[in-house]
Design a protein around this motif. Structure first.
Motif, PDB file in Angstrom:
ATOM      1  N   ALA A  66       0.836  -1.202   0.000  1.00 35.78           N
ATOM      2  CA  ALA A  66       0.000   0.000   0.000  1.00 35.78           C
ATOM      3  C   ALA A  66       0.866   1.245   0.000  1.00 35.78           C
ATOM      4  CB  ALA A  66      -0.922   0.018   1.215  1.00 35.78           C
ATOM      5  N   LEU A  67       0.547   2.170  -0.903  1.00 36.56           N
ATOM      6  CA  LEU A  67       1.176   3.485  -0.882  1.00 36.56           C
ATOM      7  C   LEU A  67       0.534   4.295   0.233  1.00 36.56           C
ATOM      8  CD1 LEU A  67       1.988   2.516  -3.763  1.00 36.56           C
ATOM      9  CD2 LEU A  67       1.755   4.893  -4.487  1.00 36.56           C
ATOM     10  N   VAL A  68       1.318   4.685   1.215  1.00 29.12           N
ATOM     11  CA  VAL A  68       0.772   5.424   2.355  1.00 29.12           C
ATOM     12  C   VAL A  68       1.768   6.482   2.815  1.00 29.12           C
ATOM     13  CG1 VAL A  68      -0.664   3.515   3.204  1.00 29.12           C
ATOM     14  CG2 VAL A  68       1.694   3.736   4.013  1.00 29.12           C
ATOM     15  N   ASP A  69       1.232   7.451   3.522  1.00 31.14           N
ATOM     16  CA  ASP A  69       2.051   8.441   4.213  1.00 31.14           C
ATOM     17  C   ASP A  69       2.311   7.879   5.610  1.00 31.14           C
ATOM     18  OD1 ASP A  69       3.221  10.571   5.471  1.00 31.14           O
ATOM     19  OD2 ASP A  69       1.639  12.018   4.995  1.00 31.14           O
ATOM     20  N   ILE A  70       3.417   7.199   5.771  1.00 34.08           N
ATOM     21  CA  ILE A  70       3.667   6.429   6.988  1.00 34.08           C
ATOM     22  C   ILE A  70       3.621   7.301   8.239  1.00 34.08           C
ATOM     23  CG2 ILE A  70       5.393   5.057   8.221  1.00 34.08           C
ATOM     24  CD1 ILE A  70       6.269   3.904   5.552  1.00 34.08           C
ATOM     25  N   GLU A  71       4.169   8.496   8.161  1.00 32.47           N
ATOM     26  CA  GLU A  71       4.255   9.350   9.347  1.00 32.47           C
ATOM     27  C   GLU A  71       2.888   9.805   9.843  1.00 32.47           C
ATOM     28  OE1 GLU A  71       6.876  12.567   8.631  1.00 32.47           O
ATOM     29  OE2 GLU A  71       8.677  11.312   8.452  1.00 32.47           O
ATOM     30  N   ASN A  72       1.907   9.861   8.948  1.00 35.26           N
ATOM     31  CA  ASN A  72       0.592  10.380   9.332  1.00 35.26           C
ATOM     32  C   ASN A  72      -0.475   9.299   9.464  1.00 35.26           C
ATOM     33  OD1 ASN A  72       1.235  13.207   9.491  1.00 35.26           O
ATOM     34  ND2 ASN A  72       1.401  13.210   7.259  1.00 35.26           N
ATOM     35  N   LEU A  73      -0.070   8.046   9.518  1.00 39.61           N
ATOM     36  CA  LEU A  73      -1.038   6.968   9.709  1.00 39.61           C
ATOM     37  C   LEU A  73      -1.641   7.046  11.111  1.00 39.61           C
ATOM     38  CD1 LEU A  73       0.813   3.878   8.169  1.00 39.61           C
ATOM     39  CD2 LEU A  73      -1.174   5.054   7.216  1.00 39.61           C
ATOM     40  N   THR A  74      -2.940   6.808  11.205  1.00 39.67           N
ATOM     41  CA  THR A  74      -3.584   6.736  12.514  1.00 39.67           C
ATOM     42  C   THR A  74      -3.295   5.377  13.152  1.00 39.67           C
ATOM     43  OG1 THR A  74      -5.637   5.798  11.651  1.00 39.67           O
ATOM     44  CG2 THR A  74      -5.450   8.206  11.661  1.00 39.67           C
ATOM     45  N   ARG A  75      -3.615   5.268  14.422  1.00 35.16           N
ATOM     46  CA  ARG A  75      -3.416   3.995  15.111  1.00 35.16           C
ATOM     47  C   ARG A  75      -4.247   2.889  14.459  1.00 35.16           C
ATOM     48  NH1 ARG A  75      -4.964   3.891  21.299  1.00 35.16           N
ATOM     49  NH2 ARG A  75      -3.462   5.614  21.251  1.00 35.16           N
ATOM     50  N   ASN A  76      -5.489   3.220  14.090  1.00 33.36           N
ATOM     51  CA  ASN A  76      -6.347   2.215  13.456  1.00 33.36           C
ATOM     52  C   ASN A  76      -5.805   1.790  12.095  1.00 33.36           C
ATOM     53  OD1 ASN A  76      -8.284   1.945  15.491  1.00 33.36           O
ATOM     54  ND2 ASN A  76      -9.508   3.659  14.720  1.00 33.36           N
ATOM     55  N   GLU A  77      -5.243   2.737  11.365  1.00 34.80           N
ATOM     56  CA  GLU A  77      -4.664   2.394  10.068  1.00 34.80           C
ATOM     57  C   GLU A  77      -3.452   1.476  10.239  1.00 34.80           C
ATOM     58  OE1 GLU A  77      -5.381   5.909   6.915  1.00 34.80           O
ATOM     59  OE2 GLU A  77      -4.345   6.558   8.733  1.00 34.80           O
ATOM     60  N   ARG A  78      -2.625   1.773  11.217  1.00 33.40           N
ATOM     61  CA  ARG A  78      -1.452   0.921  11.461  1.00 33.40           C
ATOM     62  C   ARG A  78      -1.876  -0.497  11.847  1.00 33.40           C
ATOM     63  NH1 ARG A  78       3.322   3.806  11.801  1.00 33.40           N
ATOM     64  NH2 ARG A  78       3.075   6.074  11.922  1.00 33.40           N
ATOM     65  N   ARG A  79      -2.882  -0.587  12.683  1.00 37.01           N
ATOM     66  CA  ARG A  79      -3.387  -1.903  13.083  1.00 37.01           C
ATOM     67  C   ARG A  79      -3.942  -2.663  11.882  1.00 37.01           C
ATOM     68  NH1 ARG A  79      -6.786  -0.239  18.551  1.00 37.01           N
ATOM     69  NH2 ARG A  79      -4.998  -0.099  19.987  1.00 37.01           N
ATOM     70  N   PHE A  80      -4.651  -1.932  11.022  1.00 30.24           N
ATOM     71  CA  PHE A  80      -5.232  -2.568   9.839  1.00 30.24           C
ATOM     72  C   PHE A  80      -4.139  -3.108   8.923  1.00 30.24           C
ATOM     73  CE2 PHE A  80      -6.637  -2.127   5.380  1.00 30.24           C
ATOM     74  CZ  PHE A  80      -7.687  -3.036   5.382  1.00 30.24           C
ATOM     75  N   LEU A  81      -3.115  -2.324   8.670  1.00 28.60           N
ATOM     76  CA  LEU A  81      -2.020  -2.773   7.813  1.00 28.60           C
ATOM     77  C   LEU A  81      -1.344  -4.010   8.393  1.00 28.60           C
ATOM     78  CD1 LEU A  81      -0.297   0.599   6.781  1.00 28.60           C
ATOM     79  CD2 LEU A  81      -2.011  -0.700   5.525  1.00 28.60           C
ATOM     80  N   GLU A  82      -1.142  -3.993   9.692  1.00 25.36           N
ATOM     81  CA  GLU A  82      -0.501  -5.140  10.340  1.00 25.36           C
ATOM     82  C   GLU A  82      -1.397  -6.375  10.278  1.00 25.36           C
ATOM     83  OE1 GLU A  82       1.357  -6.411  14.711  1.00 25.36           O
ATOM     84  OE2 GLU A  82       0.708  -4.343  14.333  1.00 25.36           O
ATOM     85  N   GLU A  83      -2.670  -6.186  10.581  1.00 26.82           N
ATOM     86  CA  GLU A  83      -3.620  -7.301  10.581  1.00 26.82           C
ATOM     87  C   GLU A  83      -3.714  -7.963   9.215  1.00 26.82           C
ATOM     88  OE1 GLU A  83      -8.483  -7.889  10.576  1.00 26.82           O
ATOM     89  OE2 GLU A  83      -7.607  -5.963  11.163  1.00 26.82           O
ATOM     90  N   MET A  84      -3.754  -7.154   8.159  1.00 28.03           N
ATOM     91  CA  MET A  84      -3.965  -7.674   6.810  1.00 28.03           C
ATOM     92  C   MET A  84      -2.656  -7.973   6.076  1.00 28.03           C
ATOM     93  SD  MET A  84      -7.126  -7.815   7.080  1.00 28.03           S
ATOM     94  CE  MET A  84      -7.346  -8.630   5.502  1.00 28.03           C
ATOM     95  N   GLN A  85      -1.539  -7.872   6.771  1.00 29.78           N
ATOM     96  CA  GLN A  85      -0.219  -8.157   6.193  1.00 29.78           C
ATOM     97  C   GLN A  85       0.036  -7.289   4.957  1.00 29.78           C
ATOM     98  OE1 GLN A  85       0.928 -12.444   6.124  1.00 29.78           O
ATOM     99  NE2 GLN A  85      -1.157 -12.824   6.860  1.00 29.78           N
ATOM    100  N   ILE A  86      -0.190  -5.998   5.144  1.00 26.84           N
ATOM    101  CA  ILE A  86       0.015  -5.023   4.075  1.00 26.84           C
ATOM    102  C   ILE A  86       1.314  -4.271   4.346  1.00 26.84           C
ATOM    103  CG2 ILE A  86      -0.903  -2.986   2.913  1.00 26.84           C
ATOM    104  CD1 ILE A  86      -3.709  -3.886   3.786  1.00 26.84           C
ATOM    105  N   ILE A  87       2.224  -4.335   3.404  1.00 30.20           N
ATOM    106  CA  ILE A  87       3.511  -3.649   3.527  1.00 30.20           C
ATOM    107  C   ILE A  87       3.342  -2.193   3.103  1.00 30.20           C
ATOM    108  CG2 ILE A  87       5.888  -3.554   2.689  1.00 30.20           C
ATOM    109  CD1 ILE A  87       5.669  -6.588   2.173  1.00 30.20           C
ATOM    110  N   ALA A  88       3.727  -1.270   3.970  1.00 30.11           N
ATOM    111  CA  ALA A  88       3.591   0.158   3.687  1.00 30.11           C
ATOM    112  C   ALA A  88       4.711   0.625   2.767  1.00 30.11           C
ATOM    113  CB  ALA A  88       3.613   0.952   4.988  1.00 30.11           C
ATOM    114  N   LEU A  89       4.328   1.331   1.708  1.00 31.05           N
ATOM    115  CA  LEU A  89       5.293   1.888   0.764  1.00 31.05           C
ATOM    116  C   LEU A  89       5.198   3.409   0.795  1.00 31.05           C
ATOM    117  CD1 LEU A  89       4.727  -0.386  -2.377  1.00 31.05           C
ATOM    118  CD2 LEU A  89       6.680  -0.429  -0.833  1.00 31.05           C
TER     119      LEU A  89
END
Length: 286
Positions: free
Chosen positions: A238-261
């Motif tokens: 997923a293309l994301v702005d890593i520094e501005n991710l919310t806590r829920n977004e971080r949890r979602f990425l981790e849960e779904m095994q999505i690598i942040a780009l």
């Protein structure tokens, strides 16, 4: 193998599905077209005086309009929101040129459809989520061919590329999932996958997903994404702005095994362009 090399490998095996969000629409949309859930909520607020509880939330705003004014009024406002066609961006065109097995487009514009239509060699079609009440039938989705004609679901098997619009679209026939009641119906059964077309389930089973232009700060959008990529091939990207991710977004990425780009839309477009160019050179050399 670095992440972009991994994505290239997925592309070469036709094992990458694209999941597009409203930021992709924003590349070429004019200033009047909503390109975020907040923008859509604000558009509703300009058309109808909303109670405080519905302001800033497009699903609640749409429900208020549907309940107080009728579904036809809500559909008319959605048509007005997306009445200015969004031209395909270079990114849309690059994705279309890749002929991926599956493209999920989570916004309401028709730019991806138009990009696919420009490739006359591609056999493709579209499935959209629909509102039961609008058609007086109990079904979750409908299929359209490249010309915009409704076709039997059996036709999907012949398509090289499937465009899936889970929330509906302004084109070709103004189908929208937008109100709270729309989503209550879908989310009630989405855990057992009934609202997800079988063809989407089949194609995703051999694919990882690349999320471009998406945000996961809304619970409903996370719920949809979670169910759409269910039983697909992790890891995802997923293309994301890593520094501005919310806590829920971080949890979602981790849960779904999505690598942040941490890549911009331009950077991913450049990458896809380079991949297409190198693939074309390899074919010519064969």
């Amino acid at each position: 193998m670095d992440i972009l090399s991994d994505i290239s490998d997925h592309l070469s095996r036709q094992a990458l599905a694209f999941y597009l969000g409203p930021d992709v629409t924003a590349i070429t949309a004019n200033q009047w077209t909503p390109v975020s859930i907040k923008g859509l909520a604000d558009f509703f607020g300009k058309k109808v005086a909303l109670p405080k509880r519905a302001k800033g939330n497009p699903w609640a705003a749409a429900q208020y309009i549907e309940s107080r004014r009728h579904r036809k009024t809500l559909t008319a406002i959605m048509n007005a929101a997306f009445e200015n066609p969004v031209p395909p961006s270079p990114l849309h065109q690059l994705i279309a040129a890749l002929h991926p097995p599956l493209i999920v487009d989570s916004w309401y514009d028709g730019a991806m459809r138009q990009a696919l239509s420009q490739d006359k060699t591609l056999n493709w079609g579209e499935i959209q989520g629909i509102n039961h009440a609008a058609i007086n039938e109990y079904r979750w989705f409908t299929a359209y061919d490249a010309t915009g004609e409704e076709v039997p679901m059996e036709s999907v098997k012949e398509w090289q590329t499937l465009l899936y619009k889970p929330h509906g679209s302004v084109s070709p026939h103004q189908n929208y999932l937008i109100s709270d009641s729309d989503y209550v119906e879908v989310l009630t059964e989405i855990d057992i996958q009934t609202p997800i077309p079988e063809s989407v389930q089949e194609r995703r089973s051999s694919c990882s997903f690349l999320f471009i232009g998406c945000h996961f700060d809304d619970q409903m959008l996370r719920s949809f994404a979670r169910q759409i990529i269910k039983r697909s091939k992790a890891p995802h990207f997923a293309l994301v702005d890593i520094e501005n991710l919310t806590r829920n977004e971080r949890r979602f990425l981790e849960e779904m095994q999505i690598i942040a780009l941490p890549l911009s839309l331009k950077k991913i477009a450049d990458f896809l362009s380079d991949y297409l160019s190198s693939t074309l050179l390899e074919r010519r050399a064969e």
